[in-house]
Design a protein around this motif. Structure first.
Motif, PDB file in Angstrom:
ATOM      1  N   GLU A   9      32.213  17.564 -33.857  1.00 34.73           N
ATOM      2  CA  GLU A   9      31.555  18.067 -34.403  1.00 34.73           C
ATOM      3  C   GLU A   9      30.315  19.253 -33.651  1.00 34.73           C
ATOM      4  OE1 GLU A   9      32.003  19.116 -37.683  1.00 34.73           O
ATOM      5  OE2 GLU A   9      33.726  17.604 -37.991  1.00 34.73           O
ATOM      6  N   GLN A  35      24.534  19.310 -34.423  1.00 34.13           N
ATOM      7  CA  GLN A  35      23.521  18.684 -35.273  1.00 34.13           C
ATOM      8  C   GLN A  35      24.023  17.768 -36.337  1.00 34.13           C
ATOM      9  OE1 GLN A  35      20.042  19.566 -36.303  1.00 34.13           O
ATOM     10  NE2 GLN A  35      20.549  17.995 -37.564  1.00 34.13           N
ATOM     11  N   THR A  36      25.563  18.029 -36.493  1.00 36.49           N
ATOM     12  CA  THR A  36      26.486  17.178 -37.349  1.00 36.49           C
ATOM     13  C   THR A  36      26.690  15.997 -36.751  1.00 36.49           C
ATOM     14  OG1 THR A  36      27.489  19.349 -38.147  1.00 36.49           O
ATOM     15  CG2 THR A  36      28.486  17.189 -38.627  1.00 36.49           C
ATOM     16  N   ASN A  39      23.630  14.006 -37.357  1.00 33.14           N
ATOM     17  CA  ASN A  39      23.314  13.627 -38.686  1.00 33.14           C
ATOM     18  C   ASN A  39      24.349  12.336 -38.801  1.00 33.14           C
ATOM     19  OD1 ASN A  39      21.407  15.467 -39.389  1.00 33.14           O
ATOM     20  ND2 ASN A  39      22.921  16.999 -40.019  1.00 33.14           N
TER      21      ASN A  39
END
Length: 186
Positions: free
Chosen positions: A74, A77-78, A81
């Motif tokens: 991904e 940022q993903t 997270n």
């Protein structure tokens, strides 16, 4: 019949609840209701058990999380997270285990060396993610350390910061992530 992983998981459990002093062959055998012969089938004494236990800790509580985030393929940022979710949602008692390992590291140079390597690995992965997010090179190391220090500090205060509150703190810190246009999230 307990496998090697059963012994190691039992060891992490004892370490979490009783600290390093709880890691004895007798105690491990008692917890698993097995004989010392079974222990020695898997380990070369307590020295071998300690080495394998620390490797298991590193694999389960560092390498596994990084690999899961990285293998997601991904956007950075993903992945960040996802890493946050994996760490905060870990049901393996990571918070108390982390405290126990850090305490043990203050008393044992072998454990200290592993803890230092774990910390370096974690910070380095956060550095990679921050860089991949487009962070300025001068911010990469300080931001990676900030994110890591939030986690470590949240575990060390009494009482520890609950996962939901820690997630909120992280989301606030992640507002500093550079955006496509060069601005930070507000």
């Amino acid at each position: 019949m307990a496998g090697k992983r059963d012994w190691l998981e039992t060891g992490l459990g004892l370490l979490t609840t009783d600290g390093a002093r709880g890691l004895t062959i007798e105690r491990l055998c008692g917890e698993l209701n097995l004989t010392k012969g079974s222990f020695y089938h898997h380990f070369k004494g307590m020295t071998g058990f300690k080495r394998d236990l620390l490797e298991h800790f590193e694999a389960e509580h560092t390498t596994r999380f990084i690999a899961a985030a990285d293998n997601s393929g991904e956007h950075p940022q993903t992945r960040l997270n996802l890493l946050l979710d994996l760490v905060l949602d870990d049901k393996g008692g990571s918070q108390d285990l982390e405290i126990a390992v850090r305490s043990w590291a203050l008393q044992d140079p072998d454990v200290r060396a592993v803890q230092e390597r774990v910390d370096r690995t974690r910070v380095e992965y956060l550095r990679t993610l921050w860089r991949d997010l487009g962070g300025r090179e001068s911010d990469v190391t300080p931001m990676a350390k900030l994110l890591y220090l939030i986690l470590v500090g949240a575990q060390q205060i009494i009482p520890p910061v609950p996962a939901a509150e820690l997630r909120d703190i992280y989301l606030r810190a992640l507002r500093l992530v550079p955006q496509e246009n060069g601005d930070e999230i507000s």
